[in-house]
Design a protein around this motif. Structure first.
Motif, PDB file in Angstrom:
ATOM      1  N   GLU A   1       0.833  -1.205   0.000  1.00 38.37           N
ATOM      2  CA  GLU A   1       0.000   0.000   0.000  1.00 38.37           C
ATOM      3  C   GLU A   1       0.868   1.256   0.000  1.00 38.37           C
ATOM      4  OE1 GLU A   1      -3.888  -1.746   2.355  1.00 38.37           O
ATOM      5  OE2 GLU A   1      -2.279  -0.834   3.506  1.00 38.37           O
ATOM      6  N   ARG A   2       1.960   1.216   0.767  1.00 35.20           N
ATOM      7  CA  ARG A   2       2.902   2.352   0.758  1.00 35.20           C
ATOM      8  C   ARG A   2       3.453   2.566  -0.640  1.00 35.20           C
ATOM      9  NH1 ARG A   2       6.734   1.158   5.789  1.00 35.20           N
ATOM     10  NH2 ARG A   2       4.987   0.599   7.070  1.00 35.20           N
ATOM     11  N   GLN A   3       3.817   1.472  -1.286  1.00 33.51           N
ATOM     12  CA  GLN A   3       4.353   1.580  -2.645  1.00 33.51           C
ATOM     13  C   GLN A   3       3.292   2.097  -3.602  1.00 33.51           C
ATOM     14  OE1 GLN A   3       5.945  -2.266  -3.569  1.00 33.51           O
ATOM     15  NE2 GLN A   3       7.727  -2.014  -2.245  1.00 33.51           N
ATOM     16  N   ALA A   4       2.054   1.632  -3.441  1.00 39.82           N
ATOM     17  CA  ALA A   4       0.967   2.079  -4.322  1.00 39.82           C
ATOM     18  C   ALA A   4       0.696   3.567  -4.131  1.00 39.82           C
ATOM     19  CB  ALA A   4      -0.296   1.275  -4.059  1.00 39.82           C
ATOM     20  N   LEU A   5       0.716   4.003  -2.884  1.00 33.44           N
ATOM     21  CA  LEU A   5       0.486   5.415  -2.614  1.00 33.44           C
ATOM     22  C   LEU A   5       1.683   6.215  -3.084  1.00 33.44           C
ATOM     23  CD1 LEU A   5      -1.651   7.235  -1.431  1.00 33.44           C
ATOM     24  CD2 LEU A   5      -0.588   6.961   0.806  1.00 33.44           C
ATOM     25  N   GLY A   6       2.858   5.647  -2.909  1.00 36.37           N
ATOM     26  CA  GLY A   6       4.078   6.289  -3.376  1.00 36.37           C
ATOM     27  C   GLY A   6       4.753   7.089  -2.282  1.00 36.37           C
ATOM     28  N   GLN A   7       6.012   6.814  -2.062  1.00 35.55           N
ATOM     29  CA  GLN A   7       6.759   7.553  -1.043  1.00 35.55           C
ATOM     30  C   GLN A   7       6.791   9.033  -1.388  1.00 35.55           C
ATOM     31  OE1 GLN A   7       7.831   6.222   1.902  1.00 35.55           O
ATOM     32  NE2 GLN A   7       8.175   8.346   2.460  1.00 35.55           N
ATOM     33  N   GLY A   8       6.832   9.334  -2.676  1.00 32.50           N
ATOM     34  CA  GLY A   8       6.833  10.741  -3.087  1.00 32.50           C
ATOM     35  C   GLY A   8       5.573  11.457  -2.634  1.00 32.50           C
TER      36      GLY A   8
ATOM     37  N   TRP B   1       3.090  15.215   0.970  1.00 32.51           N
ATOM     38  CA  TRP B   1       2.079  15.524   1.975  1.00 32.51           C
ATOM     39  C   TRP B   1       2.713  16.086   3.230  1.00 32.51           C
ATOM     40  CZ3 TRP B   1      -1.905  10.945   2.411  1.00 32.51           C
ATOM     41  CH2 TRP B   1      -2.655  10.877   1.237  1.00 32.51           C
ATOM     42  N   CYS B   2       3.792  15.452   3.676  1.00 33.73           N
ATOM     43  CA  CYS B   2       4.400  15.847   4.938  1.00 33.73           C
ATOM     44  C   CYS B   2       5.081  17.214   4.848  1.00 33.73           C
ATOM     45  CB  CYS B   2       5.377  14.784   5.416  1.00 33.73           C
ATOM     46  SG  CYS B   2       4.517  13.271   5.907  1.00 33.73           S
ATOM     47  N   THR B   3       5.577  17.577   3.685  1.00 31.02           N
ATOM     48  CA  THR B   3       6.223  18.884   3.559  1.00 31.02           C
ATOM     49  C   THR B   3       5.232  19.983   3.221  1.00 31.02           C
ATOM     50  OG1 THR B   3       6.769  18.438   1.245  1.00 31.02           O
ATOM     51  CG2 THR B   3       8.460  17.933   2.893  1.00 31.02           C
ATOM     52  N   SER B   4       4.114  19.626   2.576  1.00 29.04           N
ATOM     53  CA  SER B   4       3.145  20.658   2.187  1.00 29.04           C
ATOM     54  C   SER B   4       2.175  20.982   3.308  1.00 29.04           C
ATOM     55  CB  SER B   4       2.370  20.222   0.941  1.00 29.04           C
ATOM     56  OG  SER B   4       1.562  19.101   1.232  1.00 29.04           O
TER      57      SER B   4
ATOM     58  N   GLU C   1      -7.564   3.488   2.486  1.00 31.40           N
ATOM     59  CA  GLU C   1      -8.506   3.128   1.424  1.00 31.40           C
ATOM     60  C   GLU C   1      -8.018   3.620   0.060  1.00 31.40           C
ATOM     61  OE1 GLU C   1     -11.112   1.091   1.648  1.00 31.40           O
ATOM     62  OE2 GLU C   1     -10.557   0.813   3.743  1.00 31.40           O
ATOM     63  N   ILE C   2      -7.441   4.806   0.013  1.00 33.32           N
ATOM     64  CA  ILE C   2      -6.890   5.332  -1.240  1.00 33.32           C
ATOM     65  C   ILE C   2      -5.752   4.429  -1.722  1.00 33.32           C
ATOM     66  CG2 ILE C   2      -5.526   7.232  -2.233  1.00 33.32           C
ATOM     67  CD1 ILE C   2      -7.291   9.128  -0.480  1.00 33.32           C
ATOM     68  N   ALA C   3      -4.896   4.013  -0.801  1.00 33.48           N
ATOM     69  CA  ALA C   3      -3.788   3.124  -1.176  1.00 33.48           C
ATOM     70  C   ALA C   3      -4.315   1.791  -1.696  1.00 33.48           C
ATOM     71  CB  ALA C   3      -2.866   2.910   0.030  1.00 33.48           C
ATOM     72  N   LYS C   4      -5.332   1.239  -1.037  1.00 29.81           N
ATOM     73  CA  LYS C   4      -5.931  -0.021  -1.499  1.00 29.81           C
ATOM     74  C   LYS C   4      -6.513   0.148  -2.897  1.00 29.81           C
ATOM     75  CE  LYS C   4      -7.378  -2.090   2.880  1.00 29.81           C
ATOM     76  NZ  LYS C   4      -8.558  -2.462   3.674  1.00 29.81           N
ATOM     77  N   ALA C   5      -7.211   1.256  -3.124  1.00 31.44           N
ATOM     78  CA  ALA C   5      -7.821   1.503  -4.437  1.00 31.44           C
ATOM     79  C   ALA C   5      -6.755   1.615  -5.515  1.00 31.44           C
ATOM     80  CB  ALA C   5      -8.669   2.774  -4.393  1.00 31.44           C
ATOM     81  N   ARG C   6      -5.626   2.232  -5.179  1.00 34.19           N
ATOM     82  CA  ARG C   6      -4.536   2.326  -6.155  1.00 34.19           C
ATOM     83  C   ARG C   6      -3.966   0.951  -6.483  1.00 34.19           C
ATOM     84  NH1 ARG C   6      -0.793   7.659  -5.310  1.00 34.19           N
ATOM     85  NH2 ARG C   6      -2.434   9.203  -5.645  1.00 34.19           N
ATOM     86  N   LEU C   7      -3.870   0.093  -5.477  1.00 37.07           N
ATOM     87  CA  LEU C   7      -3.395  -1.275  -5.722  1.00 37.07           C
ATOM     88  C   LEU C   7      -4.339  -2.015  -6.665  1.00 37.07           C
ATOM     89  CD1 LEU C   7      -2.236  -2.544  -2.202  1.00 37.07           C
ATOM     90  CD2 LEU C   7      -0.836  -2.351  -4.259  1.00 37.07           C
ATOM     91  N   ILE C   8      -5.629  -1.899  -6.416  1.00 38.06           N
ATOM     92  CA  ILE C   8      -6.613  -2.570  -7.264  1.00 38.06           C
ATOM     93  C   ILE C   8      -6.559  -2.003  -8.681  1.00 38.06           C
ATOM     94  CG2 ILE C   8      -9.105  -2.863  -7.651  1.00 38.06           C
ATOM     95  CD1 ILE C   8      -9.326  -2.982  -4.520  1.00 38.06           C
ATOM     96  N   ALA C   9      -6.450  -0.686  -8.793  1.00 34.78           N
ATOM     97  CA  ALA C   9      -6.386  -0.057 -10.119  1.00 34.78           C
ATOM     98  C   ALA C   9      -5.155  -0.530 -10.888  1.00 34.78           C
ATOM     99  CB  ALA C   9      -6.387   1.458  -9.983  1.00 34.78           C
ATOM    100  N   GLU C  10      -4.034  -0.648 -10.206  1.00 32.73           N
ATOM    101  CA  GLU C  10      -2.814  -1.110 -10.876  1.00 32.73           C
ATOM    102  C   GLU C  10      -2.948  -2.569 -11.305  1.00 32.73           C
ATOM    103  OE1 GLU C  10       0.821  -1.381 -12.680  1.00 32.73           O
ATOM    104  OE2 GLU C  10      -0.368   0.387 -12.165  1.00 32.73           O
ATOM    105  N   LYS C  11      -3.529  -3.393 -10.464  1.00 32.13           N
ATOM    106  CA  LYS C  11      -3.754  -4.797 -10.821  1.00 32.13           C
ATOM    107  C   LYS C  11      -4.680  -4.879 -12.037  1.00 32.13           C
ATOM    108  CE  LYS C  11      -5.542  -9.133  -8.998  1.00 32.13           C
ATOM    109  NZ  LYS C  11      -6.179  -9.814  -7.879  1.00 32.13           N
TER     110      LYS C  11
END
Length: 146
Positions: free
Chosen positions: A88-95, A100-103, A114-124
């Motif tokens: 999920e971290r990889q799907a969300l992206g460290q970038g 997020w943390c700097t802005s 949930e956003i990370a899970k959705a990105r994983l499903i979308a990539e699959k």
């Protein structure tokens, strides 16, 4: 995003009507943009159309209960990262997380997962569609059997 009424009712039963409205607008915005809500209260109130003092108090109450302000203290940031599985971290992206943390701004930890899970499903689904198309085109190639 999927909304599970039982979970929502259990987790938000203490909210007032105004607070429910604020939470739903916040979640809608967060899911739609996949970006933190503004950290500046004036900008956040404007985004959520909170004009009266009661509406602003509702926004503040919901922020305190369900949102983490970034840049977070290290413990909060670790909490954000801990709820995400490695994929999920990889799907969300460290970038994305770094940005997020700097802005700054506000994130909801459950919605982030949930956003990370959705990105994983979308990539699959994307990979499956590409493989399906490659197979289809290979079968259509001149000299291909079938």
């Amino acid at each position: 995003y999927k909304r599970f009424f039982g979970d929502y009712g259990r987790d938000t039963g203490q909210l007032t009507l105004s607070e429910h409205g604020a939470l739903n607008l916040m979640l809608d915005t967060f899911y739609a943009t996949e970006k933190p809500l503004p950290g500046d209260r004036k900008a956040l109130y404007r985004l959520l159309r909170a004009e009266s003092e009661a509406e602003k108090r509702a926004v503040d109450s919901v922020l305190a209960q369900y949102w983490v302000q970034l840049p977070a203290e290290q413990a909060q940031l670790d909490g954000l990262l801990d709820i995400l599985a490695e994929d999920e971290r990889q799907a969300l992206g460290q970038g994305v997380l770094d940005t997020w943390c700097t802005s700054g701004g506000f994130v909801n930890l459950r919605a982030t997962k949930e956003i990370a899970k959705a990105r994983l499903i979308a990539e699959k689904n994307r990979r499956t569609a590409l493989l399906r198309e490659q197979t289809r085109f290979a079968n259509l190639a001149p000299g291909a059997a079938g």
